[in-house]
Design a protein around this motif. Structure first.
Motif, short mmCIF file in Angstrom:
data_model
loop_
_atom_site.label_atom_id
_atom_site.label_comp_id
_atom_site.label_asym_id
_atom_site.label_seq_id
_atom_site.Cartn_x
_atom_site.Cartn_y
_atom_site.Cartn_z
N ASP A 16 24.95 27.05 12.23
CA ASP A 16 23.68 26.59 12.80
C ASP A 16 22.67 27.88 12.73
O ASP A 16 23.06 29.05 13.17
CB ASP A 16 23.84 26.37 14.27
CG ASP A 16 22.46 25.52 14.79
OD1 ASP A 16 21.66 25.27 13.84
OD2 ASP A 16 22.42 25.41 15.99
N ILE A 61 18.31 32.46 18.90
CA ILE A 61 17.73 30.98 19.19
C ILE A 61 18.10 30.38 17.95
O ILE A 61 17.49 30.41 16.56
CB ILE A 61 16.36 31.05 19.49
CG1 ILE A 61 16.03 31.96 20.75
CG2 ILE A 61 15.89 29.68 19.73
CD1 ILE A 61 14.54 32.06 20.79
N THR A 62 18.84 29.18 17.96
CA THR A 62 19.43 28.59 16.93
C THR A 62 18.48 27.46 16.43
O THR A 62 17.67 26.87 17.38
CB THR A 62 20.78 28.22 16.94
OG1 THR A 62 20.70 27.26 18.33
CG2 THR A 62 21.68 29.15 17.38
N TYR A 94 19.00 15.90 28.71
CA TYR A 94 20.20 16.84 29.44
C TYR A 94 21.57 15.81 29.58
O TYR A 94 21.56 14.65 29.91
CB TYR A 94 19.78 17.35 30.56
CG TYR A 94 18.68 18.36 30.56
CD1 TYR A 94 19.04 19.82 30.26
CD2 TYR A 94 17.34 17.99 30.77
CE1 TYR A 94 17.99 20.69 30.04
CE2 TYR A 94 16.46 19.02 30.78
CZ TYR A 94 16.66 20.33 30.23
OH TYR A 94 15.72 20.94 30.22
N THR A 103 24.58 20.22 31.85
CA THR A 103 23.25 21.07 31.07
C THR A 103 22.22 21.19 31.98
O THR A 103 21.55 22.22 32.51
CB THR A 103 23.11 20.92 29.78
OG1 THR A 103 22.66 19.58 29.74
CG2 THR A 103 24.23 21.30 28.89
N THR A 153 20.62 24.40 33.56
CA THR A 153 19.22 24.90 33.59
C THR A 153 18.54 25.02 34.77
O THR A 153 17.53 25.80 35.11
CB THR A 153 18.59 23.79 32.56
OG1 THR A 153 19.18 23.47 31.50
CG2 THR A 153 17.10 24.06 32.39
N GLU A 204 15.19 21.63 22.44
CA GLU A 204 14.02 22.04 23.39
C GLU A 204 12.53 21.33 22.93
O GLU A 204 11.98 21.06 23.72
CB GLU A 204 13.94 23.36 23.71
CG GLU A 204 15.07 24.22 24.06
CD GLU A 204 15.04 23.57 25.59
OE1 GLU A 204 14.08 23.55 26.30
OE2 GLU A 204 16.19 23.62 26.12
N LEU A 234 11.09 29.81 24.54
CA LEU A 234 12.20 30.41 24.76
C LEU A 234 12.59 31.76 24.78
O LEU A 234 13.54 32.44 25.33
CB LEU A 234 13.23 29.68 23.57
CG LEU A 234 13.47 28.10 23.52
CD1 LEU A 234 14.04 27.75 22.19
CD2 LEU A 234 14.44 27.88 24.50
N SER A 260 19.17 24.17 16.08
CA SER A 260 19.55 23.12 17.05
C SER A 260 18.89 23.29 18.24
O SER A 260 18.57 22.20 19.03
CB SER A 260 21.10 23.00 16.94
OG SER A 260 21.61 23.94 17.70
N GLN A 261 19.01 24.47 18.94
CA GLN A 261 18.24 24.45 20.36
C GLN A 261 16.93 24.40 20.15
O GLN A 261 16.33 24.00 21.09
CB GLN A 261 18.49 25.99 20.63
CG GLN A 261 19.85 26.41 21.28
CD GLN A 261 19.83 27.97 21.81
OE1 GLN A 261 19.66 28.94 20.90
NE2 GLN A 261 19.98 28.42 22.95
#
Length: 185
Positions: A40, A51-52, A145, A149, A153, A59, A93, A54-55
């Motif tokens: 990723d 920070i990937t 979510y 998770t 969070t 988000e 992020l 996919s993240q």
């Protein structure tokens, strides 16, 4: 047909192939499958924490859903500029990671009891004033979510709020700053 398949599995090539797979799994474990997958890619890095892609996508989707919920039924999701949304999400992020790292450096944390209290007292998860797990799961799923998770969070947000309140409540203004601001006004 089955006889043909059996004959092919008895060949020397098939035995070598199976042996290579077994050897690879024995040496590297099932993590060897990750060698053949594309990693990723990171879109940003904050103090060594990536920070990937996919993240960012996850988000961004959550932010899009949040905006749509706030705007109401007549909202057109096509009005959201994807690049602007992703830029905003990256900024959020980065800020969250920086604050989380600062909170970790100060050994700040939220207990499971605090997290559960916040979740069970949330009116979005209550029916007739009482916490309902089915409502909780449904709302959390709509927000993008999993229950676990969401709890993680929520704990992170509690810690960040604790940090913000600590900074806000401990700030002070010197007499010089008050006089200087009064002259400016």
């Amino acid at each position: 047909m089955l006889q043909k398949l059996r004959d092919q599995t008895q060949s020397l090539f098939f035995r070598i192939l199976v042996g290579a797979i077994i050897f690879t799994l024995a040496i590297f474990g099932f993590g060897a499958f990750n060698l053949f997958m594309n990693p990723d890619p990171a879109v940003a890095s904050v103090n060594g924490e990536d920070i990937t892609q996919s993240q960012l996508l996850m988000e961004s989707d959550r932010e899009r859903r949040r905006i749509a919920l706030q705007a109401g039924e007549n909202f057109n999701p096509d009005l959201i500029d994807p690049l602007m949304l992703q830029s905003m999400v990256i900024d959020q992020l980065v800020g969250r990671i920086l604050l989380t790292q600062a909170a970790e450096d100060m050994n700040m944390g939220a207990s499971a009891r605090q997290i559960n209290s916040v979740v069970t007292s949330n009116p979005n998860f209550q029916i007739d004033g009482k916490f309902e797990e089915s409502a909780y799961r449904q709302v959390v799923q709509m927000m993008g979510y999993t229950p676990q998770t969401f709890l993680e969070t929520t704990g992170e947000l509690l810690v960040l709020d604790q940090l913000r309140r600590g900074v806000r409540d401990s700030s002070f203004v010197s007499e010089w700053e008050v006089r200087h601001n009064a002259r400016l006004l």
